[in-house]
Write a protein that holds these residues in place. Structure first.
Motif, short mmCIF file in Angstrom:
data_model
loop_
_atom_site.label_atom_id
_atom_site.label_comp_id
_atom_site.label_asym_id
_atom_site.label_seq_id
_atom_site.Cartn_x
_atom_site.Cartn_y
_atom_site.Cartn_z
N GLN A 99 12.60 3.47 2.54
CA GLN A 99 12.41 3.93 1.94
C GLN A 99 10.84 5.29 1.60
O GLN A 99 11.10 5.62 0.78
N HIS A 100 10.10 4.49 2.05
CA HIS A 100 8.71 5.49 2.53
C HIS A 100 9.30 7.29 2.07
O HIS A 100 8.50 7.72 1.26
N ALA A 101 9.68 7.89 3.14
CA ALA A 101 10.18 8.91 3.85
C ALA A 101 10.62 9.08 2.32
O ALA A 101 10.41 10.63 2.22
N ASN A 102 11.56 8.53 1.42
CA ASN A 102 12.14 9.21 0.16
C ASN A 102 11.49 8.95 -0.84
O ASN A 102 11.81 8.85 -1.98
N MET A 103 9.70 8.69 -0.61
CA MET A 103 8.81 9.12 -1.81
C MET A 103 8.19 9.37 -2.69
O MET A 103 7.39 9.85 -1.70
N LEU A 104 8.64 10.55 -3.05
CA LEU A 104 8.51 12.22 -3.32
C LEU A 104 8.11 11.81 -4.35
O LEU A 104 7.97 11.47 -5.38
N CYS A 115 0.82 -0.77 -0.13
CA CYS A 115 0.45 -0.06 -0.02
C CYS A 115 0.82 0.83 -0.30
O CYS A 115 1.65 2.03 0.93
N HIS A 116 0.14 1.77 -0.93
CA HIS A 116 0.83 3.64 -0.63
C HIS A 116 -0.10 4.95 -0.46
O HIS A 116 -1.01 4.10 -1.09
N SER A 117 0.79 5.82 -0.82
CA SER A 117 -0.99 7.10 -0.71
C SER A 117 -0.55 8.30 -1.55
O SER A 117 1.07 8.48 -1.16
N GLN A 134 4.36 13.53 -1.13
CA GLN A 134 5.09 12.88 -0.30
C GLN A 134 4.21 11.62 -0.01
O GLN A 134 2.91 11.10 -0.16
N CYS A 135 4.49 10.31 -0.31
CA CYS A 135 4.22 8.71 -0.02
C CYS A 135 3.14 9.29 1.43
O CYS A 135 4.02 9.74 2.48
N ALA A 136 2.39 8.65 1.93
CA ALA A 136 1.79 9.20 2.44
C ALA A 136 1.16 7.36 3.29
O ALA A 136 0.54 7.63 4.34
N GLU A 137 1.47 6.70 3.23
CA GLU A 137 1.40 4.90 3.46
C GLU A 137 2.40 4.84 4.42
O GLU A 137 3.21 4.54 2.77
N PHE A 138 2.74 3.94 5.70
CA PHE A 138 4.07 3.64 5.22
C PHE A 138 4.40 2.40 4.76
O PHE A 138 3.37 1.25 4.80
N CYS A 139 5.22 2.45 2.93
CA CYS A 139 5.31 1.13 2.58
C CYS A 139 6.83 0.69 2.81
O CYS A 139 7.07 -0.11 1.48
N GLY A 140 7.42 0.86 3.68
CA GLY A 140 8.61 0.35 3.19
C GLY A 140 9.98 1.17 3.90
O GLY A 140 9.45 2.50 4.31
CU1 CUA Z 1 5.01 4.64 -0.39
CU2 CUA Z 1 5.04 5.22 1.41
#
Ligand code: CUA
Length: 353
Positions: free
Chosen positions: A231-236, A188-190, A223-229
């Protein structure tokens, strides 16, 4: 109301602050939901203000009564220990504190339903000529964004790019709605660009959609707003809203296959001989991987690694040498290329404009 809260994005990520600047656009760092530029984001802002107002009022009343009671019933000097009159089972009070919250919940339900109605606009089932509508399929991947341009203004497109979404600006009297179909290739991503639209999840096996439309050109970040692993914080997310002629130029260029530059024949051969081609695609060559970002017009993008670093020759070299140094945990390993091979490949990649 214009709170204009600035969230320093670089605090959370390793993003280069220079990537938050864009020609003529001063508000790029603005990630506030209180500065909307698109109808769905405006609906959300209006709803938030109403909810804050109602709940703020309740907070003040409750805290006010609490403070009053504390002061009123504080311990007094000896001899003054009289309790206030004790009330049991007062019907009017029971009715009041049941009816008032029920009414408040009812009002909040109605306004929320109206906002959902305004935001959830389904994409048109089939594109029509000159409807000025852009349809894009967004696939969330660990940890980058894949954009497939399906159609614009009734014209079928079908090319894929990565990480930088370009959309056309609307003009007074001419709406250019953008419909994103949101899917996930893994977890899941957001998708969240606060000034353009609400947060919408990308769920494996369950396509969602999102609608946005704006007259304001420039760069909007998200920003991706769903914790996805890891590098979630770097999924801009970078959304570039272009004036229509600029957008159409970009579209034509982006839809075309890679330019064949005779100066980098050896570099191209080296690239095609490596395992790069198993994952990456360069349209117009035998590289047809679909697992990693499409590189056909790599150099037309301002950033690498989903918005983390600027797309400069130095950063590109660092990336090709060892992506794990730049974005630990990302799915591209270091291939241990010899210096010569690496330079040849870099030279080829840098011609992919
Ligand atoms: Cu994709 Cu968090």
């Amino acid at each position: 109301m214009r709170a204009g809260t600035l969230v320093p994005l670089e605090v959370f990520t390793r993003m280069d602050p220079s990537l938050l600047r864009n020609a003529g656009e001063q508000t790029t760092r603005n990630l506030s939901i209180f500065a909307p530029v698109s109808p769905p984001a405006e609906s959300i802002r209006n709803l938030s203000i109403l909810v804050f107002a109602i709940t703020g009022f309740i907070f003040l009343v409750v805290e006010g009564v609490l403070l009053y009671c504390i002061v009123r019933s504080r311990r007094r000097a000896a001899g003054e220990t009289k309790e206030p009159p004790q009330v049991y089972g007062s019907k009017p009070i029971e009715i009041a504190w049941t009816a008032a919250p029920a009414l408040i919940v009812f009002i909040l339900t109605l306004v929320t339903a109206r906002s959902l109605w305004e935001i959830n606009i389904e994409p048109p089932s089939r594109p029509r000529a000159s409807d000025q509508t852009l349809l894009v399929t967004v696939v969330g991947r660990q940890w980058w964004w894949e954009y497939t341009y399906e159609s614009y203004n009734g014209k079928k497109l079908g090319f894929t790019t990565a990480n930088e979404l370009h959309i056309p600006a609307s003009e007074p009297g001419v709406a250019r709605p953008v419909y994103l179909s949101l899917k996930s290739a893994d977890v899941c991503h957001s998708f969240w660009v606060p000034r353009l639209a609400g947060k919408t999840d990308l769920i494996p096996g369950h396509p969602n959609s999102l609608w946005l439309q704006t007259e304001q050109t420039g760069l909007f970040v998200g920003q991706c707003a769903e914790f996805c692993g890891t590098q979630h914080a770097n999924m801009l997310i970078r959304v570039v809203v272009d004036p229509p002629p600029v957008f159409e130029q970009w579209l034509d260029h982006e839809a075309s296959p890679a330019l064949d530059n005779p100066g980098v024949v050896v570099g191209k051969a080296s690239f095609l001989a490596q395992t790069c081609v198993n994952c990456h695609r360069v349209r117009g060559t035998s590289a047809q991987g679909t697992y990693a970002p499409d590189l056909t017009h790599l150099m037309s993008r301002r950033t690498l690694a989903a918005g983390m670093v600027p797309n400069t020759p130095d950063e590109l070299r660092r990336w090709v040498d060892d992506p794990q140094q730049v974005k630990p945990g990302c799915l591209m390993p270091a291939f241990g290329l010899s210096g010569t091979d690496r330079d040849l490949i870099l030279r080829y990649l840098m011609t992919l404009r």
